[in-house]
Design a protein around this motif. Structure first.
Motif, PDB file in Angstrom:
ATOM      1  N   PHE A 196       0.846  -1.200   0.000  1.00 41.07           N
ATOM      2  CA  PHE A 196       0.000   0.000   0.000  1.00 41.07           C
ATOM      3  C   PHE A 196       0.878   1.246   0.000  1.00 41.07           C
ATOM      4  O   PHE A 196       2.041   1.218   0.410  1.00 41.07           O
ATOM      5  CB  PHE A 196      -0.935   0.002   1.211  1.00 41.07           C
ATOM      6  N   GLY A 197       0.295   2.349  -0.453  1.00 40.67           N
ATOM      7  CA  GLY A 197       1.052   3.590  -0.555  1.00 40.67           C
ATOM      8  C   GLY A 197       0.971   4.462   0.678  1.00 40.67           C
ATOM      9  O   GLY A 197       1.923   5.165   1.013  1.00 40.67           O
ATOM     10  N   HIS A 198      -0.178   4.418   1.375  1.00 32.06           N
ATOM     11  CA  HIS A 198      -0.329   5.245   2.576  1.00 32.06           C
ATOM     12  C   HIS A 198      -1.498   4.731   3.403  1.00 32.06           C
ATOM     13  O   HIS A 198      -2.267   3.860   2.969  1.00 32.06           O
ATOM     14  CB  HIS A 198      -0.545   6.721   2.209  1.00 32.06           C
ATOM     15  N   TYR A 199      -1.593   5.278   4.612  1.00 28.90           N
ATOM     16  CA  TYR A 199      -2.704   4.963   5.510  1.00 28.90           C
ATOM     17  C   TYR A 199      -3.802   6.004   5.291  1.00 28.90           C
ATOM     18  O   TYR A 199      -3.607   7.186   5.593  1.00 28.90           O
ATOM     19  CB  TYR A 199      -2.243   4.979   6.968  1.00 28.90           C
ATOM     20  N   GLY A 200      -4.954   5.560   4.814  1.00 28.06           N
ATOM     21  CA  GLY A 200      -6.023   6.501   4.521  1.00 28.06           C
ATOM     22  C   GLY A 200      -6.581   7.195   5.740  1.00 28.06           C
ATOM     23  O   GLY A 200      -6.999   8.356   5.673  1.00 28.06           O
ATOM     24  N   LEU A 201      -6.599   6.506   6.882  1.00 22.29           N
ATOM     25  CA  LEU A 201      -7.170   7.072   8.116  1.00 22.29           C
ATOM     26  C   LEU A 201      -6.122   7.618   9.065  1.00 22.29           C
ATOM     27  O   LEU A 201      -6.456   8.066  10.168  1.00 22.29           O
ATOM     28  CB  LEU A 201      -8.010   5.996   8.825  1.00 22.29           C
ATOM     29  N   SER A 202      -4.860   7.576   8.648  1.00 17.71           N
ATOM     30  CA  SER A 202      -3.779   8.079   9.523  1.00 17.71           C
ATOM     31  C   SER A 202      -2.845   8.956   8.696  1.00 17.71           C
ATOM     32  O   SER A 202      -1.716   8.563   8.363  1.00 17.71           O
ATOM     33  CB  SER A 202      -3.003   6.909  10.149  1.00 17.71           C
ATOM     34  N   PRO A 203      -3.286  10.158   8.358  1.00 16.87           N
ATOM     35  CA  PRO A 203      -2.478  11.022   7.479  1.00 16.87           C
ATOM     36  C   PRO A 203      -1.157  11.457   8.079  1.00 16.87           C
ATOM     37  O   PRO A 203      -0.285  11.957   7.357  1.00 16.87           O
ATOM     38  CB  PRO A 203      -3.402  12.236   7.252  1.00 16.87           C
ATOM     39  N   ARG A 214      -1.837   5.866  -4.421  1.00 19.32           N
ATOM     40  CA  ARG A 214      -3.172   5.493  -4.906  1.00 19.32           C
ATOM     41  C   ARG A 214      -3.842   4.402  -4.072  1.00 19.32           C
ATOM     42  O   ARG A 214      -5.057   4.254  -4.117  1.00 19.32           O
ATOM     43  CB  ARG A 214      -3.060   5.013  -6.356  1.00 19.32           C
ATOM     44  N   HIS A 215      -3.055   3.628  -3.349  1.00 12.73           N
ATOM     45  CA  HIS A 215      -3.585   2.437  -2.690  1.00 12.73           C
ATOM     46  C   HIS A 215      -3.406   2.569  -1.178  1.00 12.73           C
ATOM     47  O   HIS A 215      -2.333   2.936  -0.708  1.00 12.73           O
ATOM     48  CB  HIS A 215      -2.825   1.208  -3.197  1.00 12.73           C
ATOM     49  N   THR A 216      -4.448   2.242  -0.412  1.00 13.29           N
ATOM     50  CA  THR A 216      -4.378   2.435   1.032  1.00 13.29           C
ATOM     51  C   THR A 216      -4.261   1.114   1.793  1.00 13.29           C
ATOM     52  O   THR A 216      -4.671   0.053   1.307  1.00 13.29           O
ATOM     53  CB  THR A 216      -5.629   3.171   1.552  1.00 13.29           C
ATOM     54  N   TYR A 217      -3.734   1.239   2.998  1.00 11.99           N
ATOM     55  CA  TYR A 217      -3.685   0.094   3.909  1.00 11.99           C
ATOM     56  C   TYR A 217      -5.083  -0.421   4.196  1.00 11.99           C
ATOM     57  O   TYR A 217      -5.323  -1.630   4.262  1.00 11.99           O
ATOM     58  CB  TYR A 217      -2.994   0.503   5.215  1.00 11.99           C
ATOM     59  N   GLU A 218      -6.019   0.500   4.376  1.00 11.48           N
ATOM     60  CA  GLU A 218      -7.385   0.110   4.714  1.00 11.48           C
ATOM     61  C   GLU A 218      -8.011  -0.751   3.610  1.00 11.48           C
ATOM     62  O   GLU A 218      -8.776  -1.684   3.897  1.00 11.48           O
ATOM     63  CB  GLU A 218      -8.236   1.363   4.960  1.00 11.48           C
TER      64      GLU A 218
END
Length: 446
Positions: A196-203, A214-218
């Motif tokens: 994944f590229g980043h955490y969507g709920l943990s900016p 583009r792709h989240t952990y969630e």
């Protein structure tokens, strides 16, 4: 249990063009407004499929999307006849029109995430189409993608289809381009790697600063739950934000895995050593080959320009592997020399196979982008729609279909031509009959 890995390649659609819609994809931006060759693009893709079929690999075919997408333009307020809608869109918002004409579904690695039956709790193959919410031109694909996959993998005894994740940024899902699976043999329980590229709920956590992740952990964790994957055989790995900012928009641009080989650039992952430790534990005392490419040998820039890692790793009958690369790798002396050393080293990769995929490469997609990997037992393979499995007759039929329906050249200005819409619908209607998919396209269903 014995199983094989099948590769289902996406046919390049009749509206293949270079609109430069994919911010963060260096090749796509660089070739914006270049005249495209849809017929050549489709034939290049088919030639790769045929060559791999001839080598004994199971090769499938997936249909492209229907473009221009008139229904989306209607949803966005354009009215009148199809010709009037195209003309109005071209006049008032040409970028929007180009987005509704994109042939990006050719990169089938983004179509879905697939988990084989040996990994899932219910013993079925699980399939989740990607929502692709980060790019508008791709976010309009999932509905038809889902119908296509259901028409290909059309037996409820063996295949479990899930709807795409909700179309929100927090659940941004880019499909198998950020997913791979490692194992000793295809039929074994494997280790599924979600990148994944980043955490969507943990900016506040690490993320790229220049180009979008583009792709989240969630999204990855949701798919792992939906597919019923065992926690001890699932890894969530963050892509290095620094390489995303260098144009590595998907993990398959910087790493590729197959069975007990992981081929990756040293800058690919944020916590590389933690990943390798867990994989070494998984393989235990069985052979595992992590092939790490140092920046001093291949720069990230060269990796992106040649798509060295956007290659296919395929297992031969004798247990060795062939690496399938775009011709661009052989035009770069540094990469060419590295590949020569790679196949001579102590690892399962013993052959290099290159293909001319220039039409795809100019839009930022190499061999790995063009395929969706599906591990199948013999019974599962028998349950796949047989008209979508390549053989000599189907190859001949599809090349004839392309030569009959596709244009030799296409410019951005051609996208508003009403005859292009008619040509495309006529071609795709015929294709669904060739592949026996039923009415998967909105223009057929309405």
């Amino acid at each position: 249990m014995h199983a094989v890995e099948a590769n289902f390649d996406g046919l390049v659609g009749p509206t293949h063009n270079y609109a430069g819609l994919s911010y963060g994809n260096v090749a796509s931006s660089k070739n914006q407004q270049v005249t495209s060759n849809p017929k050549e693009a489709a034939l290049q893709g088919l030639a790769k499929m045929k060559a791999l079929h001839d080598m004994g690999f199971v090769q499938g075919v997936l249909a492209p999307q229907a473009r221009p997408d008139i229904n989306i333009l209607k949803c966005l307020g354009f009215t009148g006849s199809d010709a009037r809608i195209l003309a109005l869109a071209a006049k008032t918002d040409p970028v929007l029109l180009a987005s509704c004409c994109s042939a990006s579904s050719m990169w089938t690695a983004n179509a879905a995430t697939v988990s084989p039956s040996s990994d899932t709790l219910d013993g079925k193959i699980h399939i989740t189409p990607a929502n692709l919410v980060n790019k508008f031109h791709r976010s309009i694909e999932p509905e038809t993608t889902a119908r296509t996959l259901q028409a290909v993998f059309n037996n409820d005894q063996y295949f479990q289809h899930h709807p795409p994740l909700p179309a929100v940024d927090v659940l941004g899902d880019e499909g198998a381009a950020n997913h791979t699976r490692l194992c000793q043999n295809y039929g074994d329980s494997g280790m599924e790697l979600f990148v994944f590229g980043h955490y969507g709920l943990s900016p506040e956590k690490p993320a790229p600063s220049r180009f979008p992740a583009r792709h989240t952990y969630e999204a990855s964790s949701a798919i792992a739950r939906l597919h019923g994957l065992a926690a001890e055989r699932t890894l969530f790995i963050q892509q290095n934000p620094a390489v995303i900012d260098q144009g590595v928009f998907h993990n398959d641009v910087i790493a590729v895995g197959n069975r007990n080989v992981l081929f990756f650039h040293e800058q690919a992952f944020l916590e590389k050593q933690n990943l390798l430790n867990k994989l070494n534990d998984f393989f235990n005392d069985q052979p595992f080959y992590p092939i790490e490419v140092n920046s001093s040998d291949i720069s990230v820039k060269d990796a992106v320009n040649t798509y060295l890692f956007n290659s296919q790793l395929l297992s031969l009958a004798n247990g060795e592997m062939v690496i399938v690369v775009p011709e661009e790798c052989l035009h770069n002396n540094t990469v060419k020399q590295y590949l020569s050393e790679l196949v001579s080293a102590n690892n399962p990769i013993t052959q290099v196979l290159s293909f001319d995929l220039k039409q795809s490469m100019q839009n930022g997609g190499g061999p790995a982008c063009l395929r969706l990997r599906v591990t199948l037992t013999q019974n599962e393979l028998n349950a796949v729609n047989p008209h979508c499995i390549l053989n000599d007759f189907l190859y001949s039929t599809l090349t004839g279909w392309v030569n009959k329906h596709y244009r030799d050249q296409l410019t951005i200005q051609d996208l508003s031509d009403p005859s292009l819409l008619h040509e495309t619908q006529l071609a795709l209607d015929e294709l669904t009959q060739i592949l026996q998919l039923g009415s998967i396209y909105p223009f057929q269903r309405h």
